[in-house]
Design a protein around this motif. Structure first.
Motif, short mmCIF file in Angstrom:
data_model
loop_
_atom_site.label_atom_id
_atom_site.label_comp_id
_atom_site.label_asym_id
_atom_site.label_seq_id
_atom_site.Cartn_x
_atom_site.Cartn_y
_atom_site.Cartn_z
N GLY A 24 0.77 -1.34 0.14
CA GLY A 24 0.05 -0.10 0.09
C GLY A 24 0.74 1.12 0.16
N ARG A 25 1.93 1.11 0.46
CA ARG A 25 2.79 2.37 0.51
C ARG A 25 3.68 2.44 -0.78
NH1 ARG A 25 4.73 0.50 5.80
NH2 ARG A 25 6.49 -0.29 4.80
N ALA A 26 3.85 1.51 -1.49
CA ALA A 26 4.41 1.62 -2.61
C ALA A 26 4.36 2.71 -3.71
CB ALA A 26 4.91 0.23 -3.19
N ALA A 27 2.77 2.89 -3.81
CA ALA A 27 2.37 3.59 -4.82
C ALA A 27 2.87 5.13 -4.76
CB ALA A 27 1.04 3.68 -4.92
N ARG A 28 2.90 5.57 -3.59
CA ARG A 28 3.41 7.05 -3.26
C ARG A 28 4.91 7.37 -3.93
NH1 ARG A 28 2.24 10.80 1.11
NH2 ARG A 28 0.82 9.02 1.92
N ARG A 29 5.74 6.33 -3.49
CA ARG A 29 7.19 6.50 -3.94
C ARG A 29 7.28 6.34 -5.52
NH1 ARG A 29 12.28 6.25 -1.33
NH2 ARG A 29 13.90 5.33 -2.50
N TRP A 30 6.52 5.41 -6.08
CA TRP A 30 6.75 4.91 -7.30
C TRP A 30 6.19 6.12 -8.31
CZ3 TRP A 30 4.47 4.41 -11.93
CH2 TRP A 30 5.07 3.46 -13.16
N TRP A 31 4.96 6.64 -8.06
CA TRP A 31 4.70 7.70 -8.75
C TRP A 31 5.37 9.06 -8.67
CZ3 TRP A 31 1.74 6.81 -12.88
CH2 TRP A 31 1.01 5.68 -13.05
N ASP A 32 6.00 9.18 -7.63
CA ASP A 32 6.94 10.66 -7.33
C ASP A 32 8.07 10.27 -8.25
OD1 ASP A 32 5.31 11.50 -5.34
OD2 ASP A 32 6.69 10.74 -3.82
N ALA A 33 8.85 8.99 -8.33
CA ALA A 33 9.89 8.56 -9.05
C ALA A 33 9.44 8.67 -10.55
CB ALA A 33 10.54 7.24 -8.96
N ASN A 34 8.22 8.28 -10.83
CA ASN A 34 7.99 8.00 -12.42
C ASN A 34 6.94 9.12 -13.26
OD1 ASN A 34 9.20 5.21 -13.12
ND2 ASN A 34 8.55 5.07 -10.98
N ALA A 35 6.72 10.11 -12.45
CA ALA A 35 5.63 11.12 -12.89
C ALA A 35 6.26 11.75 -14.15
CB ALA A 35 5.44 12.21 -11.94
N HIS A 36 7.50 12.14 -14.33
CA HIS A 36 7.80 12.96 -15.60
C HIS A 36 8.13 11.88 -16.62
CE1 HIS A 36 9.20 16.77 -14.86
NE2 HIS A 36 9.84 16.31 -13.41
N GLU A 37 8.23 10.22 -16.46
CA GLU A 37 8.35 9.56 -17.61
C GLU A 37 6.89 9.17 -18.12
OE1 GLU A 37 9.83 5.00 -18.17
OE2 GLU A 37 10.58 5.88 -16.28
N TYR A 38 6.01 9.12 -17.22
CA TYR A 38 4.80 8.54 -17.35
C TYR A 38 4.09 9.64 -18.20
CZ TYR A 38 -0.24 7.54 -16.68
OH TYR A 38 -1.91 7.42 -17.22
N LEU A 39 4.42 11.00 -17.89
CA LEU A 39 3.49 12.04 -18.71
C LEU A 39 4.30 12.23 -19.96
CD1 LEU A 39 2.87 14.53 -16.03
CD2 LEU A 39 1.09 13.13 -17.07
N ASP A 40 5.66 11.95 -20.09
CA ASP A 40 6.43 12.12 -21.29
C ASP A 40 5.92 11.02 -22.39
OD1 ASP A 40 8.05 14.21 -20.56
OD2 ASP A 40 9.76 12.75 -20.16
N GLU A 41 5.49 9.83 -21.95
CA GLU A 41 4.98 8.89 -22.75
C GLU A 41 3.65 9.05 -23.26
OE1 GLU A 41 4.69 3.84 -22.84
OE2 GLU A 41 5.65 4.87 -21.18
N HIS A 42 2.78 9.39 -22.06
CA HIS A 42 1.34 9.26 -22.53
C HIS A 42 0.51 10.79 -22.29
CE1 HIS A 42 1.52 5.08 -21.72
NE2 HIS A 42 1.77 5.34 -20.57
N GLY A 43 1.48 11.99 -22.08
CA GLY A 43 0.82 13.24 -21.93
C GLY A 43 0.18 13.77 -23.22
N ASP A 44 0.55 13.43 -24.24
CA ASP A 44 0.05 13.78 -25.63
C ASP A 44 -1.58 13.28 -25.71
OD1 ASP A 44 1.05 11.44 -26.17
OD2 ASP A 44 1.17 11.70 -28.35
N PHE A 45 -1.62 11.86 -25.36
CA PHE A 45 -2.93 11.26 -25.42
C PHE A 45 -3.73 11.81 -24.29
CE2 PHE A 45 -5.35 6.98 -25.07
CZ PHE A 45 -6.26 7.40 -26.13
N LEU A 46 -3.38 11.95 -23.10
CA LEU A 46 -4.16 12.58 -22.12
C LEU A 46 -4.49 13.87 -22.32
CD1 LEU A 46 -2.11 11.09 -19.13
CD2 LEU A 46 -4.35 10.01 -19.96
#
Length: 275
Positions: A24-46
């Motif tokens: 349950g705690r893992a999501a916070r740290r993972w999304w903090d670390a991967n926010a840029h990468e996620y939006l770089d990949e999917h931001g144009d579609f979102l």
């Protein structure tokens, strides 16, 4: 002496049980670390300001799953960079607030506000403990947020029921439960079931020291319905978006090959009973 930085390199990935508090705690740290990468990949579609329900491309401007939200008090949980709330405020006339457990995603939301000249109310909060009064909202929603990343999703539903006014709506989208029986492959390799649909072990990524880096939880269709009903909410309907003709975008395990044969997303619509 300073503590040595933690090594977050992926050492193992698979389906197995982990302690609920670690998963349950893992999501916070993972999304903090991967926010840029996620939006770089999917931001144009979102898009910077749009409410996209799923990789199939279903958008609220077409589906109207939330109903008429003009003047409504709307809460988004697991909002990411708050594209959905931003659209509701600027294009649909709602009074929206976006929450997410990840400071990294909310920082991305603030950058999108600056880029678009908008101002979106942003609150860092765990969806299992929302910092709002009882009956504060007319509508609560999430698009692939919060629910997949906690072992105790029933707590999210209970909090949603608490902050909804009587008659208020709750709409959420998740990976279609059927997908968990198949490999996460958008091509033909993802068309043959390799796991039991009833195997509820989460998908977990761990570091070399055994720390949980990422956890995503499977719930069957019956589990989702039981969580909604168990929170005292009324189920209004289920939506399984079909893969549209001409839509060629691949997003993780979603794509036209699997989309033509298997559902990829489940959208659930519910409401709190009138007083």
């Amino acid at each position: 002496m300073q503590d040595e930085p933690l090594d977050d390199a992926l050492a193992d990935a698979g389906y197995h049980h982990v302690p609920d508090d670690q998963g349950g705690r893992a999501a916070r740290r993972w999304w903090d670390a991967n926010a840029h990468e996620y939006l770089d990949e999917h931001g144009d579609f979102l898009g910077p300001a749009d409410l996209l329900w799923c990789p199939e491309g279903l958008r609220e401007s077409q589906a109207h799953l939330l109903g008429d939200v003009r003047g409504a008090r709307v809460l988004e949980v697991g909002a990411g960079a708050a594209q959905g709330t931003r659209w509701l405020r600027t294009a649909a006339g709602a009074h929206g607030i976006a929450t997410d457990v990840s400071a990294g995603m909310l920082a991305a939301a603030a950058r999108l506000d600056a880029a678009t000249g908008t101002r979106t109310p942003l609150v860092q909060a765990d969806a299992r403990a929302l910092p709002f009064a009882d009956g504060a909202f007319d509508v609560v929603f999430t698009a692939f947020g919060a629910l997949p990343f906690v072992p105790d999703a029933h707590r999210v539903h209970a909090e949603v029921a608490r902050v909804l006014r009587p008659g208020g709506r709750w709409v959420f989208s998740v990976t279609h439960p059927l997908r968990w029986a198949f490999p996460d492959d958008p091509g033909t390799g993802g068309l043959t079931a390799t796991r039991s649909y009833f195997d509820r072990r989460p998908y977990v990524e761990t570091a070399a020291d055994g720390r949980v880096l990422y956890a995503e939880y499977h719930r069957t269709l019956a589990d989702h319905v039981a969580d909604v009903v168990g929170a005292g909410l009324v189920l209004d309907g289920l939506v399984e978006p079909e893969w549209p003709a001409g839509h060629e975008r691949v997003w993780g395990g979603w794509g036209p090959v699997r989309g033509a044969r298997l559902p990829g997303t489940l959208v659930v619509r519910a409401h709190r009973p009138p007083a």
